[in-house]
Design a protein around this motif. Sequence first.
Motif, short mmCIF file in Angstrom:
data_model
loop_
_atom_site.label_atom_id
_atom_site.label_comp_id
_atom_site.label_asym_id
_atom_site.label_seq_id
_atom_site.Cartn_x
_atom_site.Cartn_y
_atom_site.Cartn_z
N SER A 102 13.88 -10.61 -17.21
CA SER A 102 13.77 -9.51 -16.28
C SER A 102 14.10 -9.58 -15.48
N ASP A 103 15.12 -9.37 -14.57
CA ASP A 103 15.31 -9.31 -12.92
C ASP A 103 15.07 -8.64 -12.27
N GLN A 104 14.31 -7.78 -13.15
CA GLN A 104 13.20 -6.81 -12.66
C GLN A 104 11.88 -6.84 -11.93
N PRO A 105 11.31 -7.19 -11.18
CA PRO A 105 9.77 -7.71 -11.07
C PRO A 105 9.48 -7.08 -11.81
N PHE A 106 7.87 -7.47 -11.60
CA PHE A 106 6.80 -7.20 -13.00
C PHE A 106 6.47 -6.64 -11.56
N LEU A 107 5.72 -7.36 -10.62
CA LEU A 107 4.94 -6.49 -9.58
C LEU A 107 6.02 -6.43 -8.04
N GLN A 108 5.43 -5.30 -7.50
CA GLN A 108 6.38 -5.02 -6.56
C GLN A 108 5.67 -4.48 -5.60
N CYS A 109 4.92 -5.52 -4.22
CA CYS A 109 4.13 -4.99 -3.38
C CYS A 109 5.18 -4.77 -2.14
N THR A 110 5.50 -3.08 -1.71
CA THR A 110 5.90 -2.93 -0.43
C THR A 110 5.67 -1.75 0.36
N ASN A 111 5.78 -2.60 1.67
CA ASN A 111 4.83 -2.18 3.34
C ASN A 111 4.11 -1.97 2.73
N VAL A 112 3.06 -3.26 1.94
CA VAL A 112 1.04 -2.86 1.79
C VAL A 112 0.51 -2.19 3.25
N TRP A 113 -0.18 -1.97 3.83
CA TRP A 113 -1.53 -1.72 4.33
C TRP A 113 -2.78 -1.70 4.15
N LYS A 114 -3.51 -2.33 4.95
CA LYS A 114 -5.00 -2.40 4.47
C LYS A 114 -6.03 -3.19 5.77
N ALA A 115 -6.70 -1.94 6.33
CA ALA A 115 -7.44 -1.84 7.49
C ALA A 115 -9.05 -2.01 6.45
N TYR A 116 -9.67 -3.20 7.67
CA TYR A 116 -11.92 -2.65 6.54
C TYR A 116 -11.92 -2.20 8.51
N GLY A 117 -12.73 -1.53 8.37
CA GLY A 117 -12.89 -0.28 9.76
C GLY A 117 -11.68 -0.53 10.62
N GLU A 118 -11.54 -1.17 12.14
CA GLU A 118 -10.39 -0.79 12.72
C GLU A 118 -9.45 -2.02 12.78
N ARG A 119 -10.17 -2.96 12.15
CA ARG A 119 -9.33 -4.15 11.63
C ARG A 119 -8.23 -4.52 10.73
N ASP A 120 -6.93 -4.27 11.17
CA ASP A 120 -5.71 -4.57 10.03
C ASP A 120 -6.14 -5.86 8.89
N VAL A 121 -5.98 -6.12 7.85
CA VAL A 121 -5.59 -7.00 7.54
C VAL A 121 -4.39 -6.96 6.82
N LEU A 122 -3.84 -6.53 6.16
CA LEU A 122 -2.94 -6.85 6.28
C LEU A 122 -2.07 -6.15 6.48
N LYS A 123 -0.07 -5.76 7.16
CA LYS A 123 -0.07 -5.09 8.40
C LYS A 123 2.17 -5.02 7.83
N GLY A 124 1.58 -4.16 6.52
CA GLY A 124 3.35 -4.08 6.15
C GLY A 124 3.68 -5.26 4.93
N ILE A 125 2.92 -5.74 4.13
CA ILE A 125 3.22 -6.84 3.16
C ILE A 125 3.94 -6.08 2.31
N SER A 126 4.86 -7.17 1.70
CA SER A 126 5.88 -6.51 0.68
C SER A 126 6.58 -7.94 0.10
N PHE A 127 6.51 -7.69 -0.92
CA PHE A 127 6.93 -8.81 -2.45
C PHE A 127 6.69 -8.62 -3.54
N ASP A 128 7.89 -9.06 -3.87
CA ASP A 128 8.01 -9.40 -5.43
C ASP A 128 7.83 -10.72 -6.17
N VAL A 129 7.05 -10.31 -7.55
CA VAL A 129 7.37 -11.75 -7.73
C VAL A 129 7.60 -10.71 -9.65
N LYS A 130 8.66 -12.02 -10.16
CA LYS A 130 9.45 -11.52 -10.98
C LYS A 130 8.94 -11.87 -12.60
#
Length: 530
Positions: free
Chosen positions: A268-296
């Motif tokens: 199917s062309d619908q992505p199975f995994l869809q990450c949209t603008n993912v942010w994650k910080a540990y304490g003060e530190r940004d570890v993921l800064k707006g990740i977007s990516f799809d997996v079909k």
Amino acid sequence: MEWATEVLSYFTSDFLWAGAVLAVKITVVSMVIGLTFGLVLALMRMSEYRPIAGVAWVYIWVMRGTPLLLQLVFIFDALPLVGLKFDSFTTAVIGFSLNQAAFSAEILRGGILSVSPQQAVAASSLGMGPMLTLRRIVLPQAMRAILPALANDTIGMLKMTSVASVIFVNELTFRAQQIVGENFKFFTVFAGAGLIYLLLTSIISIVQMTLERSLDPDRRQQAGPRGRLGFGRRGQVALPVATAGPARKASRVETVRELIPAASATSSDQPFLQCTNVWKAYGERDVLKGISFDVKPGEVVAVIGPSGSGKSTLLRLVNHLESIDQGEIRVGGRYVGYVKENGHLKPISGRARARAEVGVSMVFQSFNLFANLTALENIMEAPVRVHGVPKAEAEALARRLLAAVGLSSHADHLPQHLSGGQQQRVAIARALAVKPRLMLFDEPTSALDPELVGEVLSVMRALAEAGMTMVIVTHEIRFAREVADRVVFFDDGNIVEEGAPADVLDRPKMERTRQFLSAISNESDDEEVA
Ligand code: ADP
Ligand code: MG
């Protein structure tokens, strides 16, 4: 020799033994209650929620820090004031239990901390809830560290029951003193009583030894399922292993294809995994800064990037092993353990169930097999305990998976008796047993000796050929080039570049990608020289 007969007569005295029985009763009941309450306290103390941990800490602090004697007298005098009247035996049991709980809590906590937390992460990733993980994985291993200290405490308590005489519990020491008070035969009476204590504490030591032996996974394995179910090891030599190269690979792909659910195969062309603008910080530190990516569905994505760039963190976010700060991740169109309310993701309880339902499996750098279970049991655990698959069915599936990864003859081996490459193949079989629709690999070959890398990669290649949807964090550039449909280059919490392997790996557009690739290839050149 007269004194010897006298000691013997006190050693066999019904009057003294009645006191001994009372001491044993207090010890057994208090130990059972104390351990149960202690486990609750230990778990509270390890809670992330500060007030809960604080309450447990204060309790342990007070109970360990004040004499048992005072506690007993206090309970004996205080309870009647609030209208609770108990006989002295019950009062003693309450006192000993409350006191023992504080000590047990710390012993249990020590044991639990001695078990590698990575195994609990692996259990979570398989959809096992915290209590199931505690009961099946953590406590059986922790018990080995806990038992000696617990036996100490039990022996200590049996002897300390004499303290209960202050609240008129007529136990062994108290009775011995009563006899001495009448006949002044200090030595023979106390020697007789001492022998009774020694006999009882010896029994505790024997119980300890027996339990320790039964908890030794090596011994358990020898007596293990092979004997019980009557499977001979010889009868199960793996066919795929016995056959030659290409045929073996073909049959492996066949088995794997049969075993993986259709969802991956539906193109199917619908992505199975869809990450949209993912942010994650540990304490003060940004570890993921707006990740977007799809997996079909059916796609194989290789993620490369320097250490610390956030690759593992992203994988952990996918099945909610960590919570997401901003943005969203959908697997098969669903949020894992979240609901969306007014545009915001709200975590729900029952995260383990959500993980089990969504069909994402994970393979770790350090394998994280359950150390107390054999290869076969590792694979059967989640299907049986989480998905309610009947044991016989789960075992059949587990054996086929073991065959598919070329380890049929190792079904009854404990992880500690397997090589790294074998452990990782068992871990892959375990991850497949829950019929995942997406497999996440976090540097699956980084902890392996170079000569063992190939066997793991060949299993992964078979999975890819069978159409499994996969995200693979790896430093194996050659493997990525061969197997991946797409390569994603991570740096410092961002996706720097992504595309077809030939583009990203051979003609990178970005300077940063080029630097990273040349650093990695130098490294492997070094290895080849060495
Ligand atoms: P990678 O897998 O790409 O090497 P990670 O995702 O493991 O990187 O880690 C990214 C950064 O986040 C690292 O700097 C790491 O130290 C930090 N980090 C990861 N997990 C935690 C954690 N539980 N607490 C604090 N910092 C963390
Ligand atoms: Mg990592």
